[in-house]
Design an enzyme around this catalytic site. Structure first.
Site, short mmCIF file in Angstrom:
data_model
loop_
_atom_site.label_atom_id
_atom_site.label_comp_id
_atom_site.label_asym_id
_atom_site.label_seq_id
_atom_site.Cartn_x
_atom_site.Cartn_y
_atom_site.Cartn_z
N PHE A 123 15.11 -12.03 0.21
CA PHE A 123 15.32 -11.07 -0.88
C PHE A 123 16.63 -10.31 -0.77
O PHE A 123 17.15 -9.79 -1.76
CB PHE A 123 14.14 -10.07 -0.95
CG PHE A 123 14.21 -8.95 0.04
CD1 PHE A 123 14.90 -7.78 -0.26
CD2 PHE A 123 13.60 -9.05 1.28
CE1 PHE A 123 14.97 -6.73 0.66
CE2 PHE A 123 13.67 -8.02 2.20
CZ PHE A 123 14.35 -6.86 1.89
N LYS A 124 17.19 -10.24 0.44
CA LYS A 124 18.42 -9.47 0.62
C LYS A 124 19.59 -10.05 -0.19
O LYS A 124 20.60 -9.38 -0.39
CB LYS A 124 18.78 -9.36 2.10
CG LYS A 124 17.80 -8.46 2.86
CD LYS A 124 18.21 -8.24 4.30
CE LYS A 124 17.26 -7.33 5.03
NZ LYS A 124 15.95 -7.97 5.34
N ASP A 125 19.45 -11.30 -0.65
CA ASP A 125 20.47 -11.89 -1.51
C ASP A 125 20.72 -11.05 -2.76
O ASP A 125 21.86 -10.94 -3.21
CB ASP A 125 20.03 -13.30 -1.97
CG ASP A 125 20.21 -14.35 -0.86
OD1 ASP A 125 21.10 -14.17 -0.01
OD2 ASP A 125 19.45 -15.33 -0.88
#
Ligand code: PLP
Length: 434
Positions: free
Chosen positions: A106-108
Site C-alpha cells: 500500500f505504501k506505493d
C-alpha cells in the site's frame, strides 16, 4: 491549506514547507488546519464514480487551495495507475487489495503521490539543480519510495539500507532500478542508516552543497493520499449494497494507514467503526484498554512491517480526537495476535476460503472473524501481496506461492549499489562528490 504541528511549538507551515521538511521544527507531525466535510451529494453518487474521480474529490479537499485543479488532477491520476479492488473472502468479510502497485504494497500510493507533488513544487519554483531525497529503510519503505520517484525529473533518491538485513525480494526492488535511484548498502544495522540520514540533514556544509529532503512515512504528502482508497472501498461496497454497517479493519504498525481512514470518517465517510489490528507489538491495544500510552522497544514478528514500539501517528490520532480516550474508543477497537495466531489465520483463511493473505492482512482478517457483530460487514486492508513474504507464507500453507510477474521482473534485474561504512564522514564525502 496551512499545517500545524501536533507538538504546538512550531510555526504554522505552508503545504510546500510541510512536504519538503516532513517533520516540524518541534519534532511534531504536521496536521491540516481543517478537515473539510464532503457534501452528501458526493456520497449519494459515489458508486458511479471511478477510483480516480473519487480520489480527486478527496485530494481537492486537502490540496486544492495550493495546487491548481489541472495539476492536482494529473498528480492524482498518475499516482493511481493501478486498481485497489475489494474482493470477497467469505460471508461478510472482504479484502481491500492494496498490492496492485509497482512494489505490491500500500505504501506505493503515498510514495507515488509525494514524488509527483514534490516535482510540481520544483517546477513551480523553477528550481535549478536536483532535489535529493534521502531515505533509510529496513525494507518496504525503500522500495515504495524508490519506485514512487523512479524516473521523476529533477529528483534523485538515495536509499540507505543495512547490508544483509533486508530480504532478497525487498533488496532487488530498490537496487535494480538505476536511473535516478542510488542504493547505498551500509555496513551496519537500520539504526545506522537512519543516523546517517539524520546527520546529513543537520550538516550545514552538505546542505549548502545540495538540496536535501526526506520522504519519511509521516510526511503529509505520503499520509493524506492513503485516505483515497477508503472512499473507494466504500464505493465498491455500496455498489454491492453492503455499505450500511461497514467496519474497516487496518493491520497497523506506525498507524499512518488507519489514521488516513479516520480522516476519511471525519470528512463524512460512512464507516461505522474501525479496528486497529496489531501483532505482538500491542502498544495501541494497551492504550485502548487502559488510557495510557506506554511505548516500548519493538519485538520481531512475521508481520514485520508492523513491528513498531512507538507508533509515530499516535500523535495524529490523539490530536484528531483532542486526547479524548472515550472518543477514540468509540471509533476504534483493537486486537493483538501472536505469530502462532497469525500463521493459523493464514492457514485457516486459505483452507476455508481459498484466499491467501500475507502476514499483515491475516491479522486484519482474523480481527474481523472474531470481532464483527450481527449485521456488520467487514473490510480488511490487504496491505501487501503474500509473495512479498514468500518463505514465511509457503512454510505456513505448505505449498509454493506463485510470484507475480511484476515481482519476478525485479528479481531478474542486476543489483547495483554503493558500499558504505556507517561512518558519517564517508557518507558525506560520497555525497559531496555528487
Ligand atoms: C507499512 C506496512 C504496514 C503498517 O502500516 P502503518 O501505516 O505503519 O500502520 C502494514 N502492512 C504492510 C505490508 C506495510 O508495509
Amino acid at each position: 491549506m496551512k499545517f500545524y504541528s501536533t507538538n504546538g511549538q512550531a510555526p504554522i507551515a505552508s503545504l510546500e514547507k510541510a512536504v519538503v521538511k516532513g517533520l516540524a521544527e518541534d519534532k511534531g507531525l504536521y496536521m491540516p488546519e481543517r478537515i473539510k466535510p464532503l457534501p452528501q451529494s458526493f456520497f449519494d453518487n459515489i458508486e458511479h464514480l471511478s477510483f480516480q474521480e473519487i480520489a480527486y474529490t478527496v485530494a481537492d479537499a486537502f490540496f486544492g487551495e495550493d495546487v491548481p485543479a489541472e495539476d492536482l488532477k494529473r498528480i492524482v491520476y498518475d499516482t493511481l495507475a493501478f486498481d485497489c479492488p475489494v474482493k470477497k473472502v467469505k460471508d461478510n468479510i472482504f479484502a481491500l487489495e492494496l498490492f496492485h502497485g509497482p512494489t505490491l504494497a500500500f505504501k506505493d500510493v503515498g510514495a507515488r503521490f509525494m514524488a509527483r507533488l514534490l516535482q510540481y513544487f520544483i517546477k513551480r519554483e523553477g528550481q535549478k539543480g536536483l532535489v535529493n531525497v534521502l531515505v533509510a529503510t529496513s525494507g518496504d519503505t525503500g522500495s515504495a519510495v524508490a519506485n514512487g520517484f523512479l524516473g521523476v525529473d529533477g529528483i534523485h533518491v538515495y536509499v540507505l539500507y543495512p547490508k544483509g538485513k533486508v530480504s532478497p525480494i525487498q533488496e532487488c526492488q530498490f537496487t535494480t532500478l538505476g536511473q535516478n535511484i542510488t542504493a547505498v548498502e551500509v555496513d551496519g544495522v537500520f539504526d545506522d542508516c537512519q543516523a546517517l540520514v539524520k546527520t546529513a540533514f543537520m550538516d550545514a556544509e552538505l546542505n549548502q552543497h545540495m538540496k536535501l529532503t526526506s520522504a519519511n512515512s509521516i510526511n503529509v504528502a505520503r499520509f493524506l493520499p492513503q485516505s483515497f482508497y477508503y472512499f473507494y472501498a466504500y464505493a465498491q461496497m455500496k455498489r454491492m449494497g453492503l455499505a450500511d454497517n461497514l467496519v474497516i479493519c487496518v493491520p497497523s504498525g506506525n498507524f499512518g494507514n488507519i489514521c488516513s481512514g479516520l480522516f476519511g470518517k471525519r470528512m463524512g465517510l460512512p464507516v461505522k467503526r474501525f479496528i486497529a489490528a496489531n501483532n505482538a507489538n500491542d502498544i495501541f491495544y494497551n492504550y485502548l484498554q487502559t488510557g495510557e500510552y506506554n511505548p516500548r522497544p519493538s519485538v520481531q514478528t512475521i508481520a514485520n512491517a508492523m513491528d513498531v514500539g512507538d507508533p509515530s501517528n499516535f500523535a495524529r490520532i490523539y490530536d484528531l480526537y483532542q486526547k479524548d480516550h472515550a472518543a477514540i474508543c468509540a471509533d476504534i477497537s483493537g486486537c493483538t495476535y501472536t505469530d502462532e495466531q497469525i500463521a493459523e489465520s493464514i492457514r485457516a483463511a486459505y483452507e476455508e476460503t481459498g484466499y491467501l493473505c500475507d502476514p499483515h492482512g491475516a491479522v486484519g482478517y482474523r480481527a474481523l472473524c472474531e470481532g464483527l457483530k450481527e449485521g456488520e460487514v467487514g473490510v480488511f486492508l490487504e496491505t501487501a501481496h503474500p509473495a512479498k513474504f514468500l518463505a514465511t507464507v509457503e512454510k505456513i500453507i505448505g505449498k509454493e506461492v506463485e510470484i507475480p510477474a511484476k515481482l519476478a521482473a525485479f528479481m531478474e534485474g542486476t543489483k547495483q549499489s554503493v558500499s558504505m561504512s556507517k561512518d558519517f564522514a564517508d557518507f558525506k564525502a560520497f555525497l559531496m562528490k555528487q
